[in-house]
Each structure stands twice: as structure tokens, then as C-alpha cells.
Motif scaffolding. Structure first.
Motif, PDB file in Angstrom:
ATOM      1  N   ARG A  10      44.052 102.592  -0.598  1.00 12.48           N
ATOM      2  CA  ARG A  10      44.384 102.420   0.826  1.00 12.48           C
ATOM      3  C   ARG A  10      43.560 101.266   1.394  1.00 12.48           C
ATOM      4  NH1 ARG A  10      47.716 106.394   2.056  1.00 12.48           N
ATOM      5  NH2 ARG A  10      47.609 108.336   0.848  1.00 12.48           N
ATOM      6  N   LEU A  11      44.251 100.362   2.087  1.00  9.84           N
ATOM      7  CA  LEU A  11      43.611  99.164   2.630  1.00  9.84           C
ATOM      8  C   LEU A  11      43.944  99.019   4.107  1.00  9.84           C
ATOM      9  CD1 LEU A  11      44.507  96.670  -0.275  1.00  9.84           C
ATOM     10  CD2 LEU A  11      42.401  97.982  -0.011  1.00  9.84           C
ATOM     11  N   PRO A  12      43.447  99.896   4.965  1.00 13.49           N
ATOM     12  CA  PRO A  12      43.852  99.860   6.377  1.00 13.49           C
ATOM     13  C   PRO A  12      43.477  98.557   7.082  1.00 13.49           C
ATOM     14  CG  PRO A  12      42.023 101.389   6.041  1.00 13.49           C
ATOM     15  CD  PRO A  12      42.529 101.019   4.683  1.00 13.49           C
ATOM     16  N   ARG A  13      42.280  98.052   6.839  1.00 17.69           N
ATOM     17  CA  ARG A  13      41.875  96.809   7.516  1.00 17.69           C
ATOM     18  C   ARG A  13      42.663  95.610   6.987  1.00 17.69           C
ATOM     19  NH1 ARG A  13      35.241  97.497   7.933  1.00 17.69           N
ATOM     20  NH2 ARG A  13      35.292  99.270   9.407  1.00 17.69           N
ATOM     21  N   SER A  14      42.925  95.611   5.700  1.00 16.27           N
ATOM     22  CA  SER A  14      43.748  94.535   5.144  1.00 16.27           C
ATOM     23  C   SER A  14      45.164  94.578   5.712  1.00 16.27           C
ATOM     24  CB  SER A  14      43.796  94.640   3.621  1.00 16.27           C
ATOM     25  OG  SER A  14      42.545  94.305   3.047  1.00 16.27           O
ATOM     26  N   ARG A  15      45.716  95.781   5.876  1.00 12.48           N
ATOM     27  CA  ARG A  15      47.053  95.892   6.453  1.00 12.48           C
ATOM     28  C   ARG A  15      47.066  95.352   7.874  1.00 12.48           C
ATOM     29  NH1 ARG A  15      49.608 101.777   5.315  1.00 12.48           N
ATOM     30  NH2 ARG A  15      51.284 100.805   6.530  1.00 12.48           N
ATOM     31  N   GLN A  16      46.056  95.674   8.657  1.00 17.26           N
ATOM     32  CA  GLN A  16      45.972  95.153  10.022  1.00 17.26           C
ATOM     33  C   GLN A  16      45.832  93.634  10.019  1.00 17.26           C
ATOM     34  OE1 GLN A  16      42.694  97.224  11.827  1.00 17.26           O
ATOM     35  NE2 GLN A  16      43.711  99.228  11.756  1.00 17.26           N
ATOM     36  N   ALA A  17      44.997  93.123   9.118  1.00 20.22           N
ATOM     37  CA  ALA A  17      44.814  91.673   9.032  1.00 20.22           C
ATOM     38  C   ALA A  17      46.101  90.980   8.609  1.00 20.22           C
ATOM     39  CB  ALA A  17      43.680  91.351   8.058  1.00 20.22           C
ATOM     40  N   ALA A  33      52.331  81.366  -2.731  1.00 22.35           N
ATOM     41  CA  ALA A  33      51.889  82.181  -3.866  1.00 22.35           C
ATOM     42  C   ALA A  33      50.809  83.178  -3.478  1.00 22.35           C
ATOM     43  CB  ALA A  33      51.390  81.283  -4.996  1.00 22.35           C
ATOM     44  N   LYS A  34      50.233  83.039  -2.287  1.00 21.70           N
ATOM     45  CA  LYS A  34      49.234  84.001  -1.803  1.00 21.70           C
ATOM     46  C   LYS A  34      49.846  85.032  -0.852  1.00 21.70           C
ATOM     47  CE  LYS A  34      45.322  80.751  -2.080  1.00 21.70           C
ATOM     48  NZ  LYS A  34      44.157  80.174  -1.369  1.00 21.70           N
ATOM     49  N   GLY A  35      51.154  84.974  -0.642  1.00 20.85           N
ATOM     50  CA  GLY A  35      51.810  85.860   0.305  1.00 20.85           C
ATOM     51  C   GLY A  35      51.735  87.319  -0.098  1.00 20.85           C
ATOM     52  N   ASP A  36      51.794  88.212   0.893  1.00 19.11           N
ATOM     53  CA  ASP A  36      51.725  89.639   0.566  1.00 19.11           C
ATOM     54  C   ASP A  36      52.978  90.137  -0.145  1.00 19.11           C
ATOM     55  OD1 ASP A  36      53.442  89.690   2.751  1.00 19.11           O
ATOM     56  OD2 ASP A  36      52.116  90.873   4.029  1.00 19.11           O
ATOM     57  N   ASP A  37      54.061  89.325  -0.148  1.00 17.35           N
ATOM     58  CA  ASP A  37      55.243  89.696  -0.925  1.00 17.35           C
ATOM     59  C   ASP A  37      55.009  89.576  -2.432  1.00 17.35           C
ATOM     60  OD1 ASP A  37      55.087  86.919  -0.835  1.00 17.35           O
ATOM     61  OD2 ASP A  37      57.259  86.638  -0.806  1.00 17.35           O
ATOM     62  N   GLN A  38      53.897  88.938  -2.806  1.00 19.20           N
ATOM     63  CA  GLN A  38      53.544  88.794  -4.212  1.00 19.20           C
ATOM     64  C   GLN A  38      52.768  90.003  -4.741  1.00 19.20           C
ATOM     65  OE1 GLN A  38      54.669  85.758  -5.896  1.00 19.20           O
ATOM     66  NE2 GLN A  38      55.784  86.124  -3.981  1.00 19.20           N
ATOM     67  N   TYR A  39      52.497  90.960  -3.861  1.00 20.18           N
ATOM     68  CA  TYR A  39      51.690  92.131  -4.196  1.00 20.18           C
ATOM     69  C   TYR A  39      52.451  93.400  -3.831  1.00 20.18           C
ATOM     70  CZ  TYR A  39      47.967  88.852  -5.041  1.00 20.18           C
ATOM     71  OH  TYR A  39      47.225  87.821  -5.562  1.00 20.18           O
ATOM     72  N   PRO A  40      52.070  94.525  -4.419  1.00 19.44           N
ATOM     73  CA  PRO A  40      52.734  95.784  -4.054  1.00 19.44           C
ATOM     74  C   PRO A  40      52.619  96.043  -2.550  1.00 19.44           C
ATOM     75  CG  PRO A  40      51.384  96.081  -6.018  1.00 19.44           C
ATOM     76  CD  PRO A  40      51.068  94.711  -5.485  1.00 19.44           C
ATOM     77  N   PRO A  45      45.258  92.822  -0.550  1.00 18.25           N
ATOM     78  CA  PRO A  45      43.938  92.736   0.075  1.00 18.25           C
ATOM     79  C   PRO A  45      43.720  91.400   0.766  1.00 18.25           C
ATOM     80  CG  PRO A  45      43.773  92.638  -2.322  1.00 18.25           C
ATOM     81  CD  PRO A  45      45.189  92.948  -2.008  1.00 18.25           C
ATOM     82  N   VAL A  46      43.079  91.444   1.925  1.00 20.81           N
ATOM     83  CA  VAL A  46      42.657  90.234   2.629  1.00 20.81           C
ATOM     84  C   VAL A  46      41.173  90.051   2.334  1.00 20.81           C
ATOM     85  CG1 VAL A  46      42.351  89.157   4.887  1.00 20.81           C
ATOM     86  CG2 VAL A  46      44.425  90.473   4.394  1.00 20.81           C
ATOM     87  N   ILE A  47      40.823  88.866   1.861  1.00 22.32           N
ATOM     88  CA  ILE A  47      39.490  88.649   1.295  1.00 22.32           C
ATOM     89  C   ILE A  47      38.461  88.385   2.388  1.00 22.32           C
ATOM     90  CG2 ILE A  47      38.140  87.256  -0.321  1.00 22.32           C
ATOM     91  CD1 ILE A  47      40.392  89.007  -1.569  1.00 22.32           C
ATOM     92  N   SER A  48      37.321  89.009   2.236  1.00 26.69           N
ATOM     93  CA  SER A  48      36.171  88.763   3.095  1.00 26.69           C
ATOM     94  C   SER A  48      35.300  87.654   2.530  1.00 26.69           C
ATOM     95  CB  SER A  48      35.343  90.047   3.241  1.00 26.69           C
ATOM     96  OG  SER A  48      34.052  89.769   3.744  1.00 26.69           O
ATOM     97  N   HIS A  49      34.943  87.754   1.244  1.00 25.15           N
ATOM     98  CA  HIS A  49      34.080  86.750   0.629  1.00 25.15           C
ATOM     99  C   HIS A  49      34.113  86.915  -0.886  1.00 25.15           C
ATOM    100  CE1 HIS A  49      31.546  90.333   0.933  1.00 25.15           C
ATOM    101  NE2 HIS A  49      30.759  89.832  -0.007  1.00 25.15           N
ATOM    102  N   GLY A  50      33.581  85.924  -1.572  1.00 24.51           N
ATOM    103  CA  GLY A  50      33.521  85.980  -3.019  1.00 24.51           C
ATOM    104  C   GLY A  50      32.226  85.395  -3.526  1.00 24.51           C
ATOM    105  N   ARG A  51      31.811  85.859  -4.681  1.00 26.33           N
ATOM    106  CA  ARG A  51      30.646  85.291  -5.361  1.00 26.33           C
ATOM    107  C   ARG A  51      30.867  85.434  -6.856  1.00 26.33           C
ATOM    108  NH1 ARG A  51      26.053  83.210  -3.996  1.00 26.33           N
ATOM    109  NH2 ARG A  51      26.440  83.750  -1.822  1.00 26.33           N
ATOM    110  N   VAL A  58      38.338  92.961   3.146  1.00 28.84           N
ATOM    111  CA  VAL A  58      37.815  93.351   4.454  1.00 28.84           C
ATOM    112  C   VAL A  58      37.640  94.862   4.566  1.00 28.84           C
ATOM    113  CG1 VAL A  58      38.670  91.312   5.661  1.00 28.84           C
ATOM    114  CG2 VAL A  58      40.159  93.334   5.448  1.00 28.84           C
ATOM    115  N   ASP A  59      38.177  95.608   3.601  1.00 29.83           N
ATOM    116  CA  ASP A  59      37.971  97.054   3.555  1.00 29.83           C
ATOM    117  C   ASP A  59      36.715  97.435   2.772  1.00 29.83           C
ATOM    118  OD1 ASP A  59      40.522  98.394   4.779  1.00 29.83           O
ATOM    119  OD2 ASP A  59      41.259  96.747   3.546  1.00 29.83           O
ATOM    120  N   GLY A  60      36.032  96.438   2.210  1.00 29.61           N
ATOM    121  CA  GLY A  60      34.801  96.702   1.479  1.00 29.61           C
ATOM    122  C   GLY A  60      34.974  96.932  -0.008  1.00 29.61           C
TER     123      GLY A  60
END
Length: 444
Positions: A10-17, A33-40, A45-51, A58-60
Motif C-alpha cells: 500500500r502506497l497512500p502517499r505515492s497515490r496522492q502524489a 517511460a516513468k508514467g504510472d501506467d508502466q506499473y501495476p 512509487p513516487v521517489i523521495s531520494h536515492g543513494r 514518499v511512503d518510506g
């Protein structure tokens, strides 16, 4: 139905974003190619950050990430050598009314890394570079037609290419008619095309390699055909550049094109791409010739100093740390693990890993062995639930053995569900929503 089939991330914050993205940005992303139609459904997921090799939404949730930045972040996110080089330039200003000394240094570094090229011009994205190559070829040859490799999925957002795709709305037919296609690996068919349009084809443009290695003698044969028919040979090295070798596929296979384009891995996520090639052609876009001027590349932000600094740091890192070899080693470990896991669950003929080890993709096949968006949806859903974000299996050098082993474990779990769906001859109960969709399609 068993709980394994109905379990859902469940990704509530990503869905809102995502709703906010669609309200303001056509398509909900700046790259199709980054569209949400490319994913179930509801699992984009909407990305917060990467390392490194990991990203957080954004849901952690943390994911092991593949295909980072559409293959551009090959060293991993926030790579210290790249970030240090960028920070050093940011304090010195990023754009001036005249060229900066960084432009000289970046060009020298690029041409030393890709010695088969004699001149280079930088810009911000791959489409600008490939379109500049096409324009230059047309100017040099005086010919109108462009021959693209029809087996390669993407060359540019510009009309000469997009008009050939199902998303051709808004592009005049007269433009599209000037683009013709040839099949990869078939010299006879390409020669027939060049003969049919004798003295009309300005250039042959292709990725020098893709999911399969070029057949023996193929690239050299194209070189000979281009010379004999008087057209320009263009290698699109957006993907093969650095991932095949530091000098690209042309450096690996020893066939030198007239022009080539680089991007993606060149900046490790920073916006920089390049058009490179023979001086005789490139000078048509310069000031040191007596012929008609070609508007080759002229972009306000084409030489932002921090992006060029990133490119130089990337090239240094590749050469000094043997990054290309590491990408291949990681990819080989991953491919072997995925194939073993799939075979162990009885789906080895349905989840198929393809491509060079440094640039792996996967196919999801149905009970009849045909590519299936439904089974892709099932597979992606299970990967996401296991903390693996993988529209492809394209590796970055930031991955380690533990990441690969974890990925293989998650793939094995996904394969167990895949087997159940195959046995039922119906993946629908495991989709929990609409299937993912191809990028290129006529209707939204």
C-alpha cells in the motif's frame, strides 16, 4: 484465493502524489517511460531520494533499484566523485555569455575517452543529439531520407522518428514518409533499401548493439554499405556508451561511424549528452568552412558547467575504477541467479532474461510463450512487494552481492506466484487492477 495472491503493498502517499502529478503534468511524469501506467495499478512509487543502488519512496519504503534513471545513473545515486565535481563548479557559476574553460576540458576528456571521434558538441538530451546528427547528414549529402533501424525502440522525440510510432498524432505524413526502416543484422535487406532509394538516403542510424550481439561482420558490412552508397553512418550510443566499453560499442567492436551520439551514463543522472564524429562532417556546424552553415546544436543550457563537470567525473571513474567490467560482473551474477530461480520454480521458459550483462532486460511470457502485459504486471507487483523496483534488470555499479542475492530471493518468490497463475491459465486474480501498458500506443 490464498493470501499470497491478495497481499498488496500500500502506497497512500505515492497515490496522492500521483494524483497531484496528473493534475499538473500531462501523463503524470516528464518521461513517458516513468508514467504510472508502466506499473501495476496503485503501485507506482513516487521517489523521495536515492543513494547508491537504493531509492526510498514518499511512503518510506526502500527499494533495490534497477534501470536507474532510465539507464542513466550507472554509478549509483549521489556518487561521491560526481557530486564533489558538481559542487566544485556550482560555486563558480553555471552559465556565462561566453564559453567556459570547462567546455574545453570536457571536450578534451571526452575525445580522449572516445578516441574514434574527432570533434564533439554537448547538449542536454539524447533527442537533440540524434536530431542534430540527422540534420547534419542531410546537409552533407543533400539527401532527404533517413533510414532507421526498425528493430530498435527509440531514437528521438522529434518528428522524423516519432512519426513512425503509434504516437504519431500531430506529425504531418509528409515528414514521416521521409523516414524508412531497415532490419538489424540483415545486410542484404539494407542494401536493397539503399538501392530502392538510390541517392535519396542521407544516413543509416542504429544502436550498434541491443539485446543481442551484432552478427559477425555486420557492423563492418554496414560501414562498407554506407561508404558505397554515399550515406552517413550514425551510431546511437545512448545506451551502449560506457556500458559496452568506455569508448562505447564503436570502441569494443572496432567499427568507426561517421557520427555517434552519447548520453544517459555520460552524466550519471545530470543532463548532458553529446554528438561526436568526424571533423570533416562536424565542421559543417562550425565557423571554419566556406559552405552553407548548418544549425547543428545551439542550446542555452547545453554547456552548463556542473553537468560537464559531472561528465568528466563519470569518465574518470569509469576508467580508473573499471566500472564497465564491474557492470558486466554484476549483471552476470544477477542473470544467473534469476534464471536459476525461474527454472527452480518451473517458469524458466516464461521469465526470460535477455541482453548484454551490463544492460539486462526481462520478458514475461504467458502459457503459450507469448509476451504478456498481464504476466508482467503480476511479476512487477511481486517484485515491488519484496522491495525491488525493476522495470528492467539494468544494473548500476553501486549494487553489491547482497543486493543481487536479495533480488534473486524476491524473484524466486515472484516465480512461485507466476507458476500458480500459469497453472490456472489466468493471471487476472493476481493483478489487483489493470495491466501495465506499453509506452507506444495510439490511445491513452
Amino acid at each position: 484465493m490464498d493470501t499470497e495472491a491478495t497481499e498488496e503493498l500500500r502506497l497512500p502517499r505515492s497515490r496522492q502524489a500521483n494524483e497531484r502529478l496528473h493534475a499538473m503534468i500531462p501523463g503524470g511524469a516528464h518521461t513517458y517511460a516513468k508514467g504510472d501506467d508502466q506499473y501495476p495499478e496503485n503501485l507506482a512509487p513516487v521517489i523521495s531520494h536515492g543513494r547508491g543502488a537504493h531509492v526510498w519512496d514518499v511512503d518510506g519504503n526502500r527499494y533495490i533499484e534497477y534501470g536507474s534513471g532510465l539507464r542513466s545513473v550507472s554509478l549509483g545515486h549521489a556518487h561521491p566523485r560526481v557530486i564533489e565535481a558538481v559542487r566544485r563548479e556550482l560555486d563558480r557559476g553555471s552559465n556565462f555569455v561566453r564559453p567556459s574553460i570547462v567546455e574545453v576540458e570536457a571536450a578534451e576528456r571526452f575525445l580522449a575517452t572516445v578516441p574514434t571521434a574527432e570533434m564533439v558538441k554537448f547538449t542536454k538530451n539524447g533527442s537533440d543529439a540524434t536530431t542534430a546528427a540527422v540534420r547534419l547528414a542531410r546537409a552533407v549529402t543533400g539527401r532527404p531520407r533517413v533510414a532507421i533501424c526498425g528493430d530498435h525502440p527509440f531514437f528521438s522525440v522529434d518528428d522524423w522518428f516519432i512519426g513512425t510510432t503509434p504516437m504519431s498524432a500531430g506529425i504531418p505524413a509528409a515528414t514521416t514518409e521521409l523516414t524508412v526502416a531497415f532490419p538489424y543484422g540483415d545486410l542484404a535487406a539494407t542494401e536493397e533499401l539503399l538501392t530502392r532509394y538510390q541517392d535519396e538516403i542521407a544516413c543509416l542510424i542504429l544502436e550498434p548493439a541491443g539485446h543481442t550481439e551484432p552478427p559477425p561482420g555486420y557492423l563492418a558490412g554496414l560501414r562498407e554499405l554506407a561508404d558505397r552508397h554515399g550515406c552517413v553512418l550514425v551510431f546511437d550510443e545512448m545506451i551502449t556508451g560506457f556500458r559496452w566499453s568506455e569508448a562505447g560499442a564503436q570502441g569494443l567492436y572496432g567499427v568507426v561511424p561517421d557520427l555517434s551520439t552519447f548520453g544517459k551514463a555520460l552524466g550519471n543522472g545530470f543532463a548532458v549528452s553529446a554528438l561526436a564524429g568526424r571533423r570533416e562532417l562536424m565542421e559543417w556546424g562550425g565557423l571554419r568552412h566556406s559552405g552553407d552553415r548548418v544549425f547543428l546544436l545551439s542550446t542555452t543550457h547545453g554547456a552548463e558547467t556542473h553537468s560537464l563537470a559531472a561528465a568528466m567525473a563519470v569518465q574518470t571513474t569509469y576508467v580508473e575504477e573499471g566500472i564497465t567490467a564491474r557492470l558486466h560482473a554484476l549483471g552476470e551474477r544477477l542473470a544467473a541467479g534469476v534464471r536459476e530461480a525461474a527454472a527452480g520454480m518451473g517458469v524458466g521458459g516464461h521469465i526470460v532474461v535477455r541482453g548484454r550483462a551490463s544492460n539486462l532486460v526481462f520478458a514475461t511470457l504467458d502459457e503459450h510463450g507469448q509476451p504478456s502485459q498481464q504476466y508482467r504486471t503480476l511479476f512487477l507487483r511481486r517484485l515491488l512487494a519484496g522491495g525491488v523496483l525493476a522495470p528492467s534488470f539494468v544494473v548500476s555499479s553501486a549494487l553489491d552481492d547482497a543486493d543481487i542475492d536479495r533480488t534473486v530471493d524476491v524473484v524466486a518468490q515472484a516465480c512461485a506466484v507466476y507458476r500458480k497463475a500459469l497453472d490456472a491459465a489466468d493471471p487476472t486474480p493476481w493483478l489487483v487492477g489493470r495491466p501495465v501498458k506499453p509506452v507506444f500506443r495510439r490511445l491513452a
